[in-house]
Design a protein around this motif. Structure first.
Motif, PDB file in Angstrom:
ATOM      1  N   ALA A 229     -38.087 -16.679  22.035  1.00 43.19           N
ATOM      2  CA  ALA A 229     -37.222 -15.643  22.073  1.00 43.19           C
ATOM      3  C   ALA A 229     -37.449 -14.376  21.458  1.00 43.19           C
ATOM      4  N   THR A 230     -36.955 -13.228  22.162  1.00 44.63           N
ATOM      5  CA  THR A 230     -37.050 -12.087  21.611  1.00 44.63           C
ATOM      6  C   THR A 230     -35.493 -11.246  21.944  1.00 44.63           C
ATOM      7  N   VAL A 231     -35.154 -10.738  20.712  1.00 37.04           N
ATOM      8  CA  VAL A 231     -33.838 -10.174  20.812  1.00 37.04           C
ATOM      9  C   VAL A 231     -34.199  -8.747  20.294  1.00 37.04           C
ATOM     10  N   GLY A 232     -33.234  -7.802  21.052  1.00 38.01           N
ATOM     11  CA  GLY A 232     -33.441  -6.413  20.855  1.00 38.01           C
ATOM     12  C   GLY A 232     -32.106  -5.677  20.738  1.00 38.01           C
ATOM     13  N   ILE A 233     -32.249  -4.943  19.778  1.00 37.55           N
ATOM     14  CA  ILE A 233     -30.827  -4.328  19.453  1.00 37.55           C
ATOM     15  C   ILE A 233     -31.346  -2.544  19.350  1.00 37.55           C
ATOM     16  N   SER A 234     -30.495  -1.630  20.179  1.00 35.79           N
ATOM     17  CA  SER A 234     -30.958  -0.203  20.186  1.00 35.79           C
ATOM     18  C   SER A 234     -29.560   0.486  20.510  1.00 35.79           C
ATOM     19  N   TYR A 235     -29.805   1.732  20.148  1.00 35.88           N
ATOM     20  CA  TYR A 235     -28.736   2.713  19.997  1.00 35.88           C
ATOM     21  C   TYR A 235     -29.371   4.104  20.798  1.00 35.88           C
ATOM     22  N   LYS A 268     -20.213  29.994  29.060  1.00 32.92           N
ATOM     23  CA  LYS A 268     -21.010  28.632  28.534  1.00 32.92           C
ATOM     24  C   LYS A 268     -19.716  27.354  28.720  1.00 32.92           C
ATOM     25  N   ALA A 269     -20.153  26.218  29.005  1.00 28.71           N
ATOM     26  CA  ALA A 269     -19.508  25.174  29.029  1.00 28.71           C
ATOM     27  C   ALA A 269     -20.282  24.063  28.280  1.00 28.71           C
ATOM     28  N   GLN A 270     -19.541  23.131  27.591  1.00 29.70           N
ATOM     29  CA  GLN A 270     -19.874  22.023  26.770  1.00 29.70           C
ATOM     30  C   GLN A 270     -19.402  20.967  27.085  1.00 29.70           C
ATOM     31  N   PHE A 271     -20.022  19.740  27.098  1.00 27.32           N
ATOM     32  CA  PHE A 271     -19.568  18.423  27.261  1.00 27.32           C
ATOM     33  C   PHE A 271     -20.561  17.454  26.748  1.00 27.32           C
ATOM     34  N   TYR A 272     -20.146  15.929  26.830  1.00 24.36           N
ATOM     35  CA  TYR A 272     -21.035  15.009  26.032  1.00 24.36           C
ATOM     36  C   TYR A 272     -21.295  13.972  27.164  1.00 24.36           C
ATOM     37  N   THR A 273     -22.522  13.663  26.954  1.00 21.75           N
ATOM     38  CA  THR A 273     -22.918  12.330  27.866  1.00 21.75           C
ATOM     39  C   THR A 273     -22.794  11.036  26.710  1.00 21.75           C
ATOM     40  N   PRO A 274     -22.542   9.998  27.304  1.00 21.44           N
ATOM     41  CA  PRO A 274     -22.186   9.049  26.325  1.00 21.44           C
ATOM     42  C   PRO A 274     -23.151   8.419  25.479  1.00 21.44           C
ATOM     43  N   ALA A 275     -22.830   7.872  24.172  1.00 20.65           N
ATOM     44  CA  ALA A 275     -24.001   7.125  23.388  1.00 20.65           C
ATOM     45  C   ALA A 275     -23.838   5.638  24.078  1.00 20.65           C
ATOM     46  N   GLN A 276     -25.069   4.792  23.766  1.00 21.31           N
ATOM     47  CA  GLN A 276     -25.142   3.624  24.457  1.00 21.31           C
ATOM     48  C   GLN A 276     -25.383   2.919  23.290  1.00 21.31           C
ATOM     49  N   THR A 277     -24.898   1.825  23.155  1.00 24.88           N
ATOM     50  CA  THR A 277     -25.329   0.388  22.173  1.00 24.88           C
ATOM     51  C   THR A 277     -25.732  -0.521  22.978  1.00 24.88           C
ATOM     52  N   ILE A 278     -27.168  -1.001  23.294  1.00 26.46           N
ATOM     53  CA  ILE A 278     -27.695  -2.240  23.855  1.00 26.46           C
ATOM     54  C   ILE A 278     -27.918  -3.390  22.896  1.00 26.46           C
ATOM     55  N   VAL A 279     -27.445  -4.450  23.378  1.00 28.16           N
ATOM     56  CA  VAL A 279     -27.843  -5.753  22.855  1.00 28.16           C
ATOM     57  C   VAL A 279     -28.350  -6.336  23.792  1.00 28.16           C
ATOM     58  N   SER A 280     -29.856  -6.970  23.593  1.00 23.70           N
ATOM     59  CA  SER A 280     -30.520  -7.756  24.782  1.00 23.70           C
ATOM     60  C   SER A 280     -31.220  -9.120  24.386  1.00 23.70           C
ATOM     61  N   GLY A 281     -31.523  -9.830  25.129  1.00 25.13           N
ATOM     62  CA  GLY A 281     -32.109 -11.235  24.695  1.00 25.13           C
ATOM     63  C   GLY A 281     -33.102 -11.782  25.871  1.00 25.13           C
ATOM     64  N   ASN A 299     -20.151   4.857  25.216  1.00 24.26           N
ATOM     65  CA  ASN A 299     -19.159   5.657  24.314  1.00 24.26           C
ATOM     66  C   ASN A 299     -18.647   6.651  25.293  1.00 24.26           C
ATOM     67  N   TRP A 300     -18.185   6.507  26.536  1.00 20.64           N
ATOM     68  CA  TRP A 300     -17.741   7.235  27.473  1.00 20.64           C
ATOM     69  C   TRP A 300     -16.536   8.205  26.831  1.00 20.64           C
ATOM     70  N   SER A 301     -15.734   7.802  25.885  1.00 26.56           N
ATOM     71  CA  SER A 301     -14.658   8.647  25.719  1.00 26.56           C
ATOM     72  C   SER A 301     -14.937   9.961  24.994  1.00 26.56           C
ATOM     73  N   LYS A 302     -16.094  10.054  24.544  1.00 27.42           N
ATOM     74  CA  LYS A 302     -16.336  11.304  24.017  1.00 27.42           C
ATOM     75  C   LYS A 302     -16.585  12.359  25.155  1.00 27.42           C
ATOM     76  N   PHE A 303     -16.630  11.925  26.368  1.00 24.14           N
ATOM     77  CA  PHE A 303     -16.485  12.881  27.670  1.00 24.14           C
ATOM     78  C   PHE A 303     -14.844  12.976  27.883  1.00 24.14           C
ATOM     79  N   ASP A 304     -14.428  13.530  26.950  1.00 27.73           N
ATOM     80  CA  ASP A 304     -12.668  13.740  27.037  1.00 27.73           C
ATOM     81  C   ASP A 304     -12.390  15.120  27.653  1.00 27.73           C
TER      82      ASP A 304
END
Length: 434
Positions: A229-235, A268-281, A299-304
């Protein structure tokens, strides 16, 4: 605030329906086709797989490499669908609300596209490796005709990103890999929509918002390995994008002050692209068969909102919500030269009922993938995949108003649907180990 600025600001309120983004088929305006190998199993094991092809998902993937590993791929994306009017009204000042008119069905507004990507990893000894991935995670183009019922929400939208990700990974033990990366991202965006004049007999005006900029984010991850097995966790961090460009308004006619036909430069315009939390096996069920599973939280809610600077100094609400994708799949080694893959992924849209517009007609979807790898030699292989993405029907129902807060305020009461939406994706890549 001057009347000129107020009219420019209120006209720009129609841009709030979409901002600097374009629709895609992965999730809202995110494209996940950064690996032909991953596409074949519907992106079900990328955070736990090893080598340069998994760098976008997890920088720890190159830890412990004993050879130079490089890969390139390209995905051809062929979306289809209909954006239908279901009774949209426009309420011009001093007049009863009336049908918006125009073409009642916009077919295939999302353009076909080709998405390239590439990565390389180089080991230094048996513990340390450095890598570089070049991807385009947020890129697409949509077009609506000037006669479309959706013209006050969207005409043409173009978004192009280039993400350059230098990475470093170490293998402190036989079972642990740790990695980190910097994401250097360039964004170019151009979007336009029609503006209603006061009389329905007058031709529409237009506005176009365009800009670009460079911004930074980061990625980090771990992988844990044993014999089966291999388990990966990333952000992957969110990225705050700041774009500098121009807003151009043309075609406004009296009684709207024609001095509002202007170009505001240096906006100037500002916005966020989302963070991702990835859990994989990845789990070896038998000697030729590996099962893959992956969950991603976005984390799409940052694109508010999209925040516009001087002289407008306003925030255009977007109100996306956090979302998830879940995927499962398998790799089957038919022979040392041939591996077959298949998988399925489900993702829910970050757009919300009551707040969805024609520029981003997104919906929950299922992604079905199949593909494989053919080793031409022990060092050189070809990766191939095909995906079918099936979208759930959804409403197009975000209400907007041109010239909001002025005597000429013109609400657009949007009512539409997204139907028969689907996409075919064909991916082809090559990898080499030296």
């Amino acid at each position: 605030m001057s009347l000129r600025t107020k009219f420019a600001l209120s006209a720009t309120a129609l841009i709030a329906s979409a901002g600097w983004v374009a629709t895609a088929h992965a999730q809202a305006f995110y494209l996940q086709e950064q690996s032909a190998r991953g596409a074949g199993r519907a992106f079900s094991g990328e955070g736990a797989d090893t080598g340069a092809q998994s760098l976008w998902w997890n920088p720890a993937s190159i830890g412990g490499l004993d050879h130079v590993d490089a890969a390139i791929s390209a995905a051809v994306i062929l979306p289809k669908g209909k954006v239908n009017n279901a009774g949209t009204l426009i309420c011009r000042p001093g007049q009863a609300c009336a049908p918006v008119g125009g073409d009642q069905v916009s077919r295939d507004p999302i353009n076909n596209g080709v998405l390239p990507s590439g990565a390389i990893a180089v080991p230094f000894g048996d513990k340390v490796a450095v890598g570089l991935a070049v991807t385009s995670p947020y890129s697409f183009t949509t077009d609506y005709a000037p006669t479309s019922w959706a013209r006050y929400s969207a005409l043409r939208t173009k978004l192009q990103t280039v993400d350059i990700q230098p990475s470093l990974a170490i293998a402190p033990t036989d079972w642990l890999r740790v990695g980190g990366a910097v994401n250097v991202e360039h964004v170019y965006a151009s979007l336009g929509n029609a503006l209603p004049n006061v009389s329905p007999l007058q031709a529409d005006g237009r506005q176009k918002l365009e800009g670009d900029g460079w911004d930074l984010g980061w990625s980090a991850g771990v992988q844990m390995h044993n014999s089966w097995a291999t388990v990966g966790i990333s952000y992957k961090s969110r990225i705050k994008h700041t774009l500098t460009g121009d807003l151009t308004v043309t075609g406004l006619q009296a009684p709207i002050p024609t001095t509002q036909n202007v170009t505001l430069s240096g906006l100037k315009a500002q916005f966020y692209t989302p963070a991702q939390t990835i859990v994989s096996g990845r789990f070896k069920l038998a000697s030729p068969l590996t099962f893959n599973a992956q969950i991603v939280r976005y984390n799409w809610s940052k694109f508010d909102a999209i925040r516009l600077g001087a002289p407008l100094n306003t925030a255009l609400p977007e109100n996306y919500r956090d979302s998830w994708s879940q995927a499962g799949g398998f790799d089957y080694a038919v022979s040392p030269a041939l591996t077959l893959r298949a998988g399925v992924q489900h993702a829910n849209t970050p757009t919300q009922n009551g707040l969805r517009d024609a520029r981003v007609p997104d919906a929950d979807r299922w992604n079905y993938g199949a593909g494989g790898t053919f080793q031409l030699t022990p060092r050189i292989g070809i990766d191939f995949a095909g995906n079918y993405v099936d979208f759930k029907d959804a409403t197009i129902d975000r209400r907007t108003a041109a010239y909001a807060g002025t005597p000429l305020q013109t609400p657009v009461l949007t009512s539409g649907t997204l139907t028969d939406a689907r996409a075919l994706v064909f991916s082809l890549g090559a990898h080499i180990g030296l």
